[in-house]
Design an enzyme around this catalytic site. Structure first.
Site, PDB file in Angstrom:
ATOM      1  N   HIS A  40      -3.465   4.332  -2.200  1.00  0.00           N
ATOM      2  CA  HIS A  40      -4.441   3.459  -1.530  1.00  0.00           C
ATOM      3  C   HIS A  40      -5.078   4.166  -0.343  1.00  0.00           C
ATOM      4  CE1 HIS A  40      -1.691   0.327  -3.382  1.00  0.00           C
ATOM      5  NE2 HIS A  40      -2.855  -0.077  -3.816  1.00  0.00           N
ATOM      6  N   LEU A  61       0.814  -1.217   0.000  1.00  0.00           N
ATOM      7  CA  LEU A  61       0.000   0.000   0.000  1.00  0.00           C
ATOM      8  C   LEU A  61       0.848   1.268   0.000  1.00  0.00           C
ATOM      9  CD1 LEU A  61      -2.633  -1.211   2.622  1.00  0.00           C
ATOM     10  CD2 LEU A  61      -2.740  -1.370   0.122  1.00  0.00           C
TER      11      LEU A  61
END
Lengths: 311, 311
Positions: free
Chosen positions: B43, B39
């Site tokens: 994100h 991530l």
């Protein structure tokens, strides 16, 4: 026999989903029976299976003739319908809570050219533009049997059933084993796409003389109907033979083709396949199903019989 | 800044669905952010969008590297992952309630031969047998742009997203507009298959120097990363030019291709397409998006910029 109770008729997707969610909030299991209408005893047996599936249960019967499972050459225009008659039959069961009868389920685009050649073409789709273009396919199971002569059929079925599942959000759905390949395809789709739905396969219902019930039977002349009995007779004979040891599939198939042809039918296919995978077998030595499709006059009929020589 | 709160990690489909249904029963909206992990700020911006989408909301982030959207020649094996790091980042947001991180989402068959040639082949599938075989396709939108060089990609995306939707049963799902075609495909799929889900498209998040954030950026050398800035620079220049009246798409595309090539990139495509239909245009006179895919070293990067000369 339950007391007559008229189902609520719902035509709008959002209203259908809201209805379903209210029933669930009341603690009810939602069971759906998808149909194309022109209901007969076979459909009513699916409803009985739905009624037996849970308690308390809310039963939705869908009546929608799905254009995307018909090729342009097929009988979409002449598919029989009788909504008022259907509603009376559903009322008389005393167990159906709602009928979902939408005018259309698809987004129609502005470009009415047919889809480009090479791809599958149904009565629904267009080549370009902003209309419906999302399809669910069960790529192996859709290929043989009815899929061979009806290349858009199971794509249309899997897609419309996905839509109905997303609209109605049922816990249980009942399909007839008369449409054997369809039932197996829906089971596979539910497994592969993780729908939270139990699929019940319901046994074939036959007329007293053995003809499998079908909405299309109404199009048979009396003579054609008589001839069409050769389908169920030859299937029962094949089963009896197999249980006695005549398990060579080539012989069995040849005999069925011969019987159907001699009585005036035009065979689309006769296949003996494994029950789950629908893969053809040469010898019956496990759970198989004999599937038949044949034309009598202008009517294409299908039927099947399950055989398990081990049981 | 919310207080650190560790999300519940769920690895099982049935447990995930049960969790989701409990949250809904508590009156919460369920919002899902599907990711493949590793991530970054991009994100986290999707998670912010999920948090803003409803109140009260329960947020599920899925972390699953989906094999069916990778071709065997692609970078499934080297796709970066760091589950512990991901969990720390999600905890630090203070708003994520659950992480769905299944070991596998597909039924694997017993026949490990690759699918027959001619059909699409991903890292998942097999030719025969009883493994996964149900696919969702968005047949027009999947064809161009990334679909041209990655023929199994969007089939895999639409299918895994359908599965996640059926498992998690969200009310809201957030997708990044960096994967522009993917976002449009999901919107179309939701419309066509009647998923009861609102799709939120979230804006691209860029590094300070303009590079669109991507998990794959970690594979860029310092030199390649510097060169890759030509993507965002050429897109911004094209947009500036278009708003000044340079709306000829052939000229615009040629200039971008030239810039990327001169800085050492290998162009997969540069296309200017309508925002909804993704149909290529020759002149910019409505809402369009310029989409780029190019290789820098062994890394394939994508980026895009929306332009509306009328606004």
């Amino acid at each position: 026999m339950a007391a007559p109770r008229e189902p609520e008729v719902i035509r709008d997707k959002a209203a259908m989903r809201a209805w379903s969610r209210r029933r669930r909030a009341e603690g009810k299991t939602i069971a759906v029976v998808p149909t194309m209408g022109y209901l007969h005893q076979g459909h009513l047996s699916l409803i009985s299976a739905a009624a037996a599936s849970a308690d308390p249960v809310a039963i939705v019967v869908t009546i929608y003739v799905n254009p995307s499972q018909f090729a342009p050459t097929e009988d979409l225009a002449t598919y029989p319908s009788d909504f008022d008659g259907d509603l009376r039959k559903l009322t008389s069961t005393g167990v159906v809570d709602a009928v979902f009868n939408p005018p259309d389920l698809y987004v129609r685009g502005t470009d009415r050219r047919a889809a480009a050649s090479g791809g599958a073409v149904s009565c629904l789709e267009e080549a370009a533009g902003d209309g419906h273009e999302s399809w669910v396919r069960v790529e192996r199971l859709e290929k043989g049997l009815c899929g061979a002569s009806r290349p858009v059929f199971f794509r249309g079925v899997a897609t419309v059933v996905s839509k109905l599942f997303n609209i109605i959000e049922p816990d249980v759905a009942v399909f007839g084993k008369k449409d054997y390949q369809q039932w197996r395809i829906i089971c596979r789709m539910v497994r592969d796409l993780d729908f939270a739905i139990e699929i019940i396969g319901s046994e074939i219902v036959r007329e007293a003389d053995g003809l499998a019930m079908s909405s299309r039977n109404v199009h048979l002349s009396r003579e054609e109907r008589e001839k069409a009995l050769s389908i169920s007779r030859s299937l029962v004979d094949a089963r009896t033979g197999a249980l006695k040891g005549n398990t060579d599939c080539k012989q069995i198939k040849n005999k069925i083709v011969q019987t159907l042809t001699e009585t005036g039918g035009q065979v689309d296919y006769v296949e003996i396949v494994e029950q789950e995978s629908l893969v053809p077998v040469e010898q019956i030595d496990g759970p198989v199903v004999i599937c038949v499709a044949a034309w009598f006059g202008k009517v294409r009929l299908i039927d099947n019989i399950e055989i398990d020589t081990r049981s």
